[in-house]
Structures are given as C-alpha cells and as structure tokens.
Design an enzyme around this catalytic site. Sequence first.
Site, PDB file in Angstrom:
ATOM      1  N   CYS A  53       0.865  -1.216   0.037  1.00  0.00           N
ATOM      2  CA  CYS A  53      -0.167  -0.041   0.047  1.00  0.00           C
ATOM      3  C   CYS A  53       0.913   1.150   0.052  1.00  0.00           C
ATOM      4  CB  CYS A  53      -0.887  -0.094   1.191  1.00  0.00           C
ATOM      5  SG  CYS A  53      -0.204   0.170   2.866  1.00  0.00           S
ATOM      6  N   ASN A  91       2.548   1.295   4.144  1.00  0.00           N
ATOM      7  CA  ASN A  91       2.583   0.221   5.115  1.00  0.00           C
ATOM      8  C   ASN A  91       2.549   0.337   6.627  1.00  0.00           C
ATOM      9  OD1 ASN A  91       5.509  -1.896   5.655  1.00  0.00           O
ATOM     10  ND2 ASN A  91       3.719  -2.613   5.034  1.00  0.00           N
ATOM     11  N   CYS A  94      -1.245   1.077   7.571  1.00  0.00           N
ATOM     12  CA  CYS A  94      -2.505   0.533   7.681  1.00  0.00           C
ATOM     13  C   CYS A  94      -2.941  -0.564   6.886  1.00  0.00           C
ATOM     14  CB  CYS A  94      -3.510   1.578   7.454  1.00  0.00           C
ATOM     15  SG  CYS A  94      -2.988   3.411   8.162  1.00  0.00           S
ATOM     16  N   ARG A  95      -3.162  -0.473   5.709  1.00  0.00           N
ATOM     17  CA  ARG A  95      -3.713  -1.557   4.660  1.00  0.00           C
ATOM     18  C   ARG A  95      -2.857  -2.904   4.515  1.00  0.00           C
ATOM     19  NH1 ARG A  95      -5.397   2.182   0.022  1.00  0.00           N
ATOM     20  NH2 ARG A  95      -3.443   2.898   0.689  1.00  0.00           N
ATOM     21  N   SER A  96      -1.731  -2.529   4.172  1.00  0.00           N
ATOM     22  CA  SER A  96      -1.029  -3.661   3.912  1.00  0.00           C
ATOM     23  C   SER A  96      -0.431  -4.616   5.013  1.00  0.00           C
ATOM     24  CB  SER A  96       0.329  -3.505   2.908  1.00  0.00           C
ATOM     25  OG  SER A  96       1.100  -2.515   3.289  1.00  0.00           O
ATOM     26  N   ASP A 154      -8.328   4.178   1.303  1.00  0.00           N
ATOM     27  CA  ASP A 154      -7.289   4.274   2.534  1.00  0.00           C
ATOM     28  C   ASP A 154      -7.842   4.764   3.679  1.00  0.00           C
ATOM     29  OD1 ASP A 154      -5.079   4.861   3.705  1.00  0.00           O
ATOM     30  OD2 ASP A 154      -3.866   5.653   2.043  1.00  0.00           O
TER      31      ASP A 154
HETATM   32  P1  4NP Z   1      -1.693   3.036   4.186  1.00  0.00           P
HETATM   33  O1  4NP Z   1      -2.183   4.555   4.464  1.00  0.00           O
HETATM   34  O2  4NP Z   1      -1.389   3.100   2.780  1.00  0.00           O
HETATM   35  O3  4NP Z   1      -2.934   2.123   4.147  1.00  0.00           O
HETATM   36  O4  4NP Z   1      -0.518   2.532   5.111  1.00  0.00           O
HETATM   37  C1  4NP Z   1      -1.285   5.532   4.641  1.00  0.00           C
HETATM   38  C2  4NP Z   1      -0.608   5.817   5.762  1.00  0.00           C
HETATM   39  C3  4NP Z   1       0.280   6.836   5.733  1.00  0.00           C
HETATM   40  C4  4NP Z   1       0.154   7.756   4.736  1.00  0.00           C
HETATM   41  C5  4NP Z   1      -0.449   7.511   3.761  1.00  0.00           C
HETATM   42  C6  4NP Z   1      -1.196   6.371   3.670  1.00  0.00           C
HETATM   43  N1  4NP Z   1       0.888   8.943   5.032  1.00  0.00           N
HETATM   44  O5  4NP Z   1       0.798   9.964   3.709  1.00  0.00           O
HETATM   45  O6  4NP Z   1       1.942   9.063   5.557  1.00  0.00           O
END
Ligand code: 4NP
Length: 161
Positions: free
Chosen positions: A11, A14, A16-18, A124
């Site tokens: 994702c 890294n 939250c989702r993955s 997200d």
């Molecule tokens: P993820 O969510 O892609 O599901 O881990 C996010 C976590 C942090 C950020 C973006 C998406 N960020 O921009 O810091």
Amino acid sequence: MDKKQRIMFVCLGNICRSPMAEFIFKKIASERGGDFDISSAATSSEECGNPVYPPAAGILRRHSISCGGKRAVQFVPDDYERYDFIICMENRNIRSLERIVGGDPKGRMYRLLDFTDNPRDIADPWYTGDFETAYREIYEGCEALYNHLTNNTCKERADRV
Ligand code: 4NP
C-alpha cells in the site's frame, strides 16, 4: 510437495492496509494450512521504520491478530524478483510499483479485491478514518486470495452453507 508461495502486500504507507493484509493472511494460513512467505511494504518512504498505525493495530487485536514488531519498509526493485504475488490495495499502488520496477514484465502485480467477485480498490483508511470497512474488505480479499492460491473455492462455498 508444492513450492512455497511468496506474497508481498503493498500500500502507500505500510502502516494501515498492507500490514492488516499481511497479518490477516498469516492468520488464515496458520489456521487452514499452506506453505507461504508473507510480507508487506510501502510504495512511499513516508512512514519507513514506523509501527502499524494504532487504529489498524487495534482492529487486528480485537480479532486476536497480533502485528507486534512490524515496522514499515519501502518496496525495493529486488522485491519484484523475490515475490511471486505482489498484491496491491489500489490501482494507484500498481502504478507506483511500475515506476519503481520499470513495468510488470512477469505479470506479478495484482489488486487484492480482484480475487473477489466484486473487483475494486480498498479505500485508504488513513484518509477515510473507516478502519472497520478496510478490515472487512481486506479480510474478504485475503480469503479470496487464499482460496485462489490453494484452489479451495469448493471448500469455501461448503463452509458458508
Ligand atoms: P496505508 O495508509 O497506505 O494504508 O498505510 C497511509 C498511511 C500513511 C500515509 C498515507 C497512507 N502517509 O501519507 O503518511
């Protein structure tokens, strides 16, 4: 004996989702069997070194799934050679990986919910705040992926009766 199947979930951050997908898939595989190498990584370097975001870790914990010790890492070009299945949360992740790798010459990149009957992106939760929906959709995708990799679709249907 079947060869070990190497899966990398991807994702944007890294955190939250993955990682949710990594630890949900590990739980499914530990309960139902199979020889897998399972990991997760980010397309961006933004969150590198950080633990799973607390609301995501909390949902996993409520489902008795541990993600302790996980720290965010960024996907590197060598990962493309190492993993057989590179499973992204949304089309945007695939576009980013194609820039990192220089395309997808071996056809290894997929979107998690493309293994379900209702192919779509996983929104997200970092932006939507809806970690419950993310968990539900990631679980749905992990079950469909597991059944795809183990040719287990009949058992899955029987279990639901
Ligand atoms: P993820 O969510 O892609 O599901 O881990 C996010 C976590 C942090 C950020 C973006 C998406 N960020 O921009 O810091």
